[in-house]
Scaffold this motif. Structure first.
Motif, PDB file in Angstrom:
ATOM      1  N   THR A   1      -5.680  11.392   8.305  1.00  0.00           N
ATOM      2  CA  THR A   1      -6.907  11.379   7.824  1.00  0.00           C
ATOM      3  C   THR A   1      -7.419  10.582   9.130  1.00  0.00           C
ATOM      4  OG1 THR A   1      -5.827  11.230   5.449  1.00  0.00           O
ATOM      5  CG2 THR A   1      -8.236  10.641   5.912  1.00  0.00           C
ATOM      6  N   LYS A   2      -6.530   9.588   9.494  1.00  0.00           N
ATOM      7  CA  LYS A   2      -7.756   8.662  10.205  1.00  0.00           C
ATOM      8  C   LYS A   2      -7.588   9.356  11.334  1.00  0.00           C
ATOM      9  CE  LYS A   2      -5.365   4.986   9.895  1.00  0.00           C
ATOM     10  NZ  LYS A   2      -4.591   3.728  10.325  1.00  0.00           N
TER      11      LYS A   2
ATOM     12  N   ASP B   1      -6.295   9.658  -5.137  1.00  0.00           N
ATOM     13  CA  ASP B   1      -6.035   8.623  -3.541  1.00  0.00           C
ATOM     14  C   ASP B   1      -7.389   9.378  -3.295  1.00  0.00           C
ATOM     15  OD1 ASP B   1      -3.422   7.582  -4.735  1.00  0.00           O
ATOM     16  OD2 ASP B   1      -2.239   8.857  -3.757  1.00  0.00           O
TER      17      ASP B   1
ATOM     18  N   PHE C   1      -4.637   2.586   1.719  1.00  0.00           N
ATOM     19  CA  PHE C   1      -3.358   2.851   1.950  1.00  0.00           C
ATOM     20  C   PHE C   1      -2.323   2.799   3.513  1.00  0.00           C
ATOM     21  CE2 PHE C   1      -6.222   5.685  -0.306  1.00  0.00           C
ATOM     22  CZ  PHE C   1      -6.117   5.724  -1.456  1.00  0.00           C
ATOM     23  N   SER C   2      -1.203   3.196   2.936  1.00  0.00           N
ATOM     24  CA  SER C   2      -0.305   2.928   4.624  1.00  0.00           C
ATOM     25  C   SER C   2       0.662   4.336   4.441  1.00  0.00           C
ATOM     26  CB  SER C   2       0.537   2.063   4.401  1.00  0.00           C
ATOM     27  OG  SER C   2       1.106   1.673   5.792  1.00  0.00           O
TER      28      SER C   2
ATOM     29  N   ALA D   1      -1.952   8.797   5.632  1.00  0.00           N
ATOM     30  CA  ALA D   1      -3.010   7.654   5.660  1.00  0.00           C
ATOM     31  C   ALA D   1      -3.726   8.038   7.271  1.00  0.00           C
ATOM     32  CB  ALA D   1      -2.560   6.627   5.556  1.00  0.00           C
TER      33      ALA D   1
ATOM     34  N   LYS E   1       1.318  -1.482   0.050  1.00  0.00           N
ATOM     35  CA  LYS E   1       0.057   0.443   0.182  1.00  0.00           C
ATOM     36  C   LYS E   1       0.693   1.454   0.258  1.00  0.00           C
ATOM     37  CE  LYS E   1      -2.681  -1.936   3.321  1.00  0.00           C
ATOM     38  NZ  LYS E   1      -3.033  -1.920   4.274  1.00  0.00           N
TER      39      LYS E   1
ATOM     40  N   VAL F   1      -9.921   4.108   5.020  1.00  0.00           N
ATOM     41  CA  VAL F   1      -8.297   3.966   4.820  1.00  0.00           C
ATOM     42  C   VAL F   1      -6.682   3.100   4.693  1.00  0.00           C
ATOM     43  CG1 VAL F   1      -6.939   5.267   6.012  1.00  0.00           C
ATOM     44  CG2 VAL F   1      -8.381   6.554   5.580  1.00  0.00           C
ATOM     45  N   ASP F   2      -7.501   2.266   6.343  1.00  0.00           N
ATOM     46  CA  ASP F   2      -6.289   0.589   6.533  1.00  0.00           C
ATOM     47  C   ASP F   2      -6.576   0.021   5.456  1.00  0.00           C
ATOM     48  OD1 ASP F   2      -5.631   2.190   8.863  1.00  0.00           O
ATOM     49  OD2 ASP F   2      -7.015   0.976  10.142  1.00  0.00           O
TER      50      ASP F   2
ATOM     51  N   ASP G   1       0.984   5.756   0.610  1.00  0.00           N
ATOM     52  CA  ASP G   1       0.265   6.936   1.567  1.00  0.00           C
ATOM     53  C   ASP G   1      -0.999   7.528   0.078  1.00  0.00           C
ATOM     54  OD1 ASP G   1      -0.491   8.219   3.752  1.00  0.00           O
ATOM     55  OD2 ASP G   1       1.502   9.092   3.063  1.00  0.00           O
ATOM     56  N   ILE G   2      -1.416   8.083   0.874  1.00  0.00           N
ATOM     57  CA  ILE G   2      -2.747   9.367   0.200  1.00  0.00           C
ATOM     58  C   ILE G   2      -1.637  10.044   0.196  1.00  0.00           C
ATOM     59  CG2 ILE G   2      -4.357  10.330   0.156  1.00  0.00           C
ATOM     60  CD1 ILE G   2      -5.495   8.802   2.736  1.00  0.00           C
TER      61      ILE G   2
ATOM     62  N   LEU H   1     -10.669   6.967  -1.745  1.00  0.00           N
ATOM     63  CA  LEU H   1     -11.012   7.042  -0.476  1.00  0.00           C
ATOM     64  C   LEU H   1     -12.455   6.885  -0.785  1.00  0.00           C
ATOM     65  CD1 LEU H   1     -10.346   6.330   2.158  1.00  0.00           C
ATOM     66  CD2 LEU H   1      -9.868   8.978   2.703  1.00  0.00           C
TER      67      LEU H   1
END
Length: 117
Positions: free
Chosen positions: A99-100, A11, A91-92, A96, A3, A87-88, A5-6, A15
């Motif tokens: 964002t979370k 991206d 992305f990582s 990410a 994965k 998100v998980d 990232d955003i 999402l």
């Protein structure tokens, strides 16, 4: 599959579309029945782009936009759970995580302001 990232607005679009697909088949789908997703999703994407990328901006009041909804505490739990899960899954990385964390803050603030508890 590794994965990433955003990293771009594309991206963010991925999402948000994936996230809303989950919401529309969830226990809180009734909040989206009368929502025009064609106009709503670009606004949501704009918000998250502004959160992650300095060359984007967003000027709407999130709380005000949701005042009319008959939201319950459990709705926020469902929303946040699906958001973090999406998100998980996709992305990582630093963005990410940002964002979370931002989603958790937004959920908390909106819950406090909209539910008045």
């Amino acid at each position: 599959m590794t994965k990433t990232d955003i990293l771009s607005p594309a991206d963010v679009t991925k999402l948000i579309k994936t996230f809303y697909d989950k919401l529309l088949s969830s226990s809180i789908k009734h909040h989206f029945v009368n929502l025009n997703l064609e106009s709503h999703l670009p606004r949501i994407e704009s918000f998250w782009n502004a959160t992650l990328f300095p060359d984007h901006s967003y000027a709407q009041n999130l709380v005000e936009k949701h005042m009319h909804l008959p939201l319950k505490k459990g709705d926020f739990t469902v929303w946040l759970g699906f958001f973090h899960q999406t998100v998980d899954e996709l992305f990582s990385g630093t963005n990410a995580d940002i964002t979370k964390n931002r989603a958790s803050s937004i959920g908390y603030i909106m819950q406090k302001k909209l539910l008045k508890d």
